[in-house]
Design a protein around this motif. Structure first.
Motif, PDB file in Angstrom:
ATOM      1  N   LEU A 140       0.811  -1.223   0.000  1.00  0.00           N
ATOM      2  CA  LEU A 140       0.000   0.000   0.000  1.00  0.00           C
ATOM      3  C   LEU A 140       0.844   1.272   0.000  1.00  0.00           C
ATOM      4  N   ALA A 141       2.168   1.115   0.225  1.00  0.00           N
ATOM      5  CA  ALA A 141       3.042   2.290   0.223  1.00  0.00           C
ATOM      6  C   ALA A 141       3.662   2.448  -1.161  1.00  0.00           C
ATOM      7  N   GLN A 142       2.847   2.822  -2.101  1.00  0.00           N
ATOM      8  CA  GLN A 142       3.369   3.010  -3.456  1.00  0.00           C
ATOM      9  C   GLN A 142       2.496   4.008  -4.201  1.00  0.00           C
ATOM     10  N   LYS A 143       3.127   4.572  -5.220  1.00  0.00           N
ATOM     11  CA  LYS A 143       2.356   5.439  -6.100  1.00  0.00           C
ATOM     12  C   LYS A 143       1.298   4.561  -6.751  1.00  0.00           C
ATOM     13  N   GLY A 144       0.163   5.104  -6.992  1.00  0.00           N
ATOM     14  CA  GLY A 144      -0.884   4.260  -7.567  1.00  0.00           C
ATOM     15  C   GLY A 144      -1.850   3.746  -6.503  1.00  0.00           C
ATOM     16  N   VAL A 145      -1.552   4.058  -5.232  1.00  0.00           N
ATOM     17  CA  VAL A 145      -2.491   3.705  -4.154  1.00  0.00           C
ATOM     18  C   VAL A 145      -2.867   4.990  -3.412  1.00  0.00           C
ATOM     19  N   THR A 146      -4.147   5.282  -3.358  1.00  0.00           N
ATOM     20  CA  THR A 146      -4.605   6.434  -2.573  1.00  0.00           C
ATOM     21  C   THR A 146      -5.497   5.936  -1.456  1.00  0.00           C
ATOM     22  N   LYS A 147      -5.229   6.448  -0.239  1.00  0.00           N
ATOM     23  CA  LYS A 147      -6.044   6.028   0.903  1.00  0.00           C
ATOM     24  C   LYS A 147      -6.769   7.236   1.475  1.00  0.00           C
ATOM     25  N   LYS A 148      -8.013   7.045   1.758  1.00  0.00           N
ATOM     26  CA  LYS A 148      -8.777   8.148   2.336  1.00  0.00           C
ATOM     27  C   LYS A 148      -9.659   7.554   3.440  1.00  0.00           C
ATOM     28  N   ARG A 149      -9.511   8.092   4.642  1.00  0.00           N
ATOM     29  CA  ARG A 149     -10.315   7.548   5.734  1.00  0.00           C
ATOM     30  C   ARG A 149     -11.793   7.827   5.497  1.00  0.00           C
TER      31      ARG A 149
END
Lengths: 408, 366
Positions: free
Chosen positions: B175-184
């Motif tokens: 999950l720590a890569q470009k191409g992954v966005t996290k939003k609570r």
């Protein structure tokens, strides 16, 4: 974790199986033999013969001390015997109350002479005992009984009153009875326990026809019944203490009805029942109910296994088995009713509809099972008070003399 | 008959219980509920030190190599404390998924990191409003890249990697890569944080065989259902005793409310459901340990009974407390919220009841 026997248990199970094979017929079909057994007019005679055989072989009450015909064995061995016995076509049920409740009370209070006289015939099925506790005005509140025992000179007592719901009184030879000996003190303090022959003059047994059509219960009337003081169990005024000894054993004696229909049969019915959208088994409401009852059925079986595990390890079981009747009785009633619904209007018919009789028996028997041996409500009180530690209900009659109750 | 946990397992349970009673009292749950933290970091670190994430991981991959039974007793204590830590996501779902379907290389890479607490994993299945079914999964995986959106994902913003259900299989993705966005995202239980995770050409690799995703997920859920059941049993028991304690203290009409049958019978029913759930959960644990053929059925029964017990105890706990039980300051809400989150996260009771009957039908045929 496993369901396996210890080596000692396995050896005992083998021994029991060999004995049962030599002395009884193995059931071929559980349900059919259940029905056959209940329709046999010679059942009592056969049950007595079987009990005698079992007692002679030392299997009847294995946990009892040797002097009383037991083996001083661990309860798990007795359970193993019963598990094995349930696979055979043998008549059971007449001796559970006597040996499970009455005789243990006798052991706690009766004289050595009386024990010598009464324990063996009871164990060997020669004499049957009943428990004379409930009355028309005292069911769940059994300490509210009114049957009087009054002094009859120095050496005896005279009993007057009425008992009710007495299982097996019509074929019993003896009974233990709780009476009121002092109405001038609060209800728990004025009680005294006795035992007596059911043939004593003045004892009259009248069977009660149940809603289900059976007649296992009775009313028992006592009119000037005279018994000697030597038949008193415990001290005068300490009958409640003696009654608790009996009732503590009741939970063990009132077992689950065996051989009844369960989830397997309900699924079979649901497969064979045609609804609009196909077989009932495909209907989500039906599936949801089947799942709930399966979870309960498994939960009860596995809860029992937890109790057996404690027994097997020589430990005192936890309180988990107190849930069994609370779950089993309504399940029996509700599942019976639901199965009848699946059959449509013909579910009410006593003939021509396969399986109807079994589910109807559950529906009607469940109504009684929810009451017998502690109602759903009383059992919930017991769980709340003894397991969860909640306080008892306020007892407005606690400090009032019995003969002042209900008076203002 | 040996249908119980061993003395060692009970000792382990006691140890975890003491640790959580000490380090994770309800004020810690409240802190996470009220605050921005993803989870209670100090509690999680303590659990890692105790070896909790390593429990079910084989020694060959840096774990303790203990049986599912050990993880079951731990799960019960996590549930009892309503601990705000990524236990369900990482220790149960992500770890079990890799154990179940991972290649040797994947196990070698991820399991030691999980055991040491250096990686926190999660499972991402749901894609929003529709319940996840094979036909409505839109996330795709191809040529080593993952595209799609998963929500809600438990611990999604704090997890370092995720197991993701794509249309054509289960995949594992850092999950720590470009191409992954996290939003609570906000949920009914702020003590257990959830996120929306978007994959836009994120690099990922298959976990297990292509096309086998749904099947693997079902098997993963069976194992998870047993661990969840223990956690739910722990939570249900905590809620039940919370209600009993209050019923003993609270006076109304001149006596403790616990002396009224309306309260007593309700709490007795909590106990009945709890014991039915516990017994079914034990059998699930036994089947999980032996690789028993009865696992699918046992897991479904455990799941249904435990969900029912936790829902019931947590709601009747509030009811027993009366008005005070409905305030933000009362601890009753923790179990009520968590019970519902746990009930829905592997699919709700309705789906599991259907599954149970299907499995009963299959069993009766064979």
């Amino acid at each position: 974790m496993d369901f396996n026997d210890t080596p000692e248990e396995a050896a005992f199970r083998k021994e029991v199986r060999a004995w049962l094979d030599a002395n009884a017929t193995r059931k071929s079909d559980d349900k059919a033999s259940f029905r056959a057994r209940n329709d046999d007019p010679n059942l009592l005679k056969k049950a007595k013969e079987w009990q005698a055989k079992k007692a002679a072989a030392g299997y009847a009450r294995m946990t009892w001390p040797k002097e009383f015909g037991g083996r001083g064995a661990s309860p798990i061995l007795q359970v193993i015997y019963q598990q094995e016995e349930s696979n055979y076509l043998v008549p059971l049920g007449f001796f559970d109350i006597g040996l499970g409740m009455c005789i243990p009370t006798m052991m706690a209070y009766a004289s050595p002479e009386h024990l010598k006289r009464y324990v063996k015939p009871a164990l060997h099925g020669e004499e049957i005992w009943c428990q004379l506790f409930s009355e028309p005005a005292a069911g769940s509140d059994v300490a509210g009984i009114r049957t009087r025992a009054e002094r009859d000179g120095d050496a005896g007592w005279v009993i007057n009153g009425q008992k009710v719901w007495t299982s097996g009184a019509h074929y019993s030879d003896y009974g233990i009875i709780i009476t009121r000996t002092d109405p001038n003190v609060p209800k728990h303090q004025g009680l005294t326990m006795f035992f007596l022959s059911m043939k004593t003059p003045g004892v009259e047994v009248r069977p009660i026809k149940q809603m289900s059509g059976g007649a296992n219960f009775n009313e028992v009337f006592f009119t000037n019944v005279r018994i000697p003081d030597s038949q008193r169990l415990g001290k005068v005024g300490e009958g409640w203490k003696a009654a608790l000894t009996t009732l503590m054993n009741e939970r063990l004696a009132v077992g689950l009805p065996s051989g009844g229909l369960d989830v397997d049969e309900l699924m079979e019915l649901a497969r064979d029942t045609d609804l609009d959208d196909g077989p009932a088994i495909r209907n989500q409401q039906v599936r949801s109910k089947i799942a709930d009852w399966y979870v309960q059925q498994q939960g009860l079986k596995l809860t029992r296994y937890r109790t057996l595990t404690a027994l097997s390890k020589g430990q005192t079981p936890g309180p988990e088995s107190s849930i069994i009747k609370i779950v089993a009785a309504p399940k029996m009633q509700d599942m019976g009713a639901f199965a009848m619904e699946l059959m449509g209007p013909a579910g009410i018919m006593k003939e021509d509809v396969p399986q109807a009789a079994g589910f109807q028996a559950q529906w009607i028997g469940g109504a009684g099972f929810r009451i017998a041996g502690g109602t759903d409500e009383i059992l919930r009180n017991i769980v709340a008070e003894r397991v969860l530690g909640l306080p008892p209900d306020v007892r407005v009659d606690k400090d009032v003399p019995f003969n002042q109750l209900g008076k203002k | 008959m040996n249908f119980d946990f061993s003395d060692d397992q009970k000792l382990l349970k006691e140890q975890v219980r003491k640790f959580l009673a000490d380090k994770c009292p309800t004020k810690v749950v409240r802190r996470v509920l009220d605050g921005p933290e993803a989870y209670a970091d100090e509690v999680w670190k303590g659990l890692v030190e105790l070896g909790v994430p390593a429990t079910g991981i084989p020694e060959a991959y840096g774990g303790l190599g203990l049986s599912p039974l050990e993880l079951c007793v731990i799960a019960e204590e996590i549930g009892r404390a309503a601990a705000p830590v990524p236990f369900d996501s990482s220790v149960v779902l992500a770890t079990e998924a890799i154990k179940l379907a991972g290649s040797e290389a994947q196990k070698k890479k991820w399991l030691p990191l999980l055991a040491e607490g250096k990686a926190v994993g999660t499972l991402a299945v749901s894609e929003g409003a529709q319940p996840p079914r094979p036909r409505n999964i839109a996330t795709t995986f191809g040529g080593g890249f993952l595209n799609g959106k998963k929500v809600p994902v438990a611990d999604g913003d704090a997890a370092t990697f995720a197991i993701v259900l794509a249309k054509n299989g289960l995949v594992i993705v850092d999950l720590a890569q470009k191409g992954v966005t996290k939003k609570r995202v906000e949920t009914i239980d702020p003590a257990r944080k959830h996120a929306e995770v978007t994959f836009d050409g994120a690099s990922a690799e298959l976990l297990g065989t292509e096309g086998d995703g749904w099947n693997l997920l079902e098997r993963l859920y069976d194992a998870a259902a047993v661990y969840f059941a223990f956690s739910q049993v722990g939570g249900a028991e905590a809620a039940m005793w919370m209600a009993c304690d209050y019923a003993l203290q609270r006076q109304a009409f001149g006596r403790a409310i616990g002396s009224y049958q309306a309260i007593k019978h309700k709490l007795a029913d909590c106990y009945v459901k709890l014991e039915l759930a516990r017994s079914n959960a034990y059998y699930g644990a036994m089947m999980l340990t032996d690789g028993g053929a009865d696992l699918p059925l046992a897991a479904a029964a455990a799941r249904i009974a435990a969900t029912d017990a936790y829902d019931f105890a947590s709601k009747e706990n509030i009811q027993t407390h009366g008005g005070i039980g409905f305030t933000w300051e009362a601890d009753t809400q923790f179990h009520y919220r968590r019970a519902r989150v746990m009930a829905l996260s592997l699919g709700g009771p309705m789906a599991w009841k259907d599954k149970l009957v299907t499995r009963l039908e299959q069993k009766n045929v064979t």
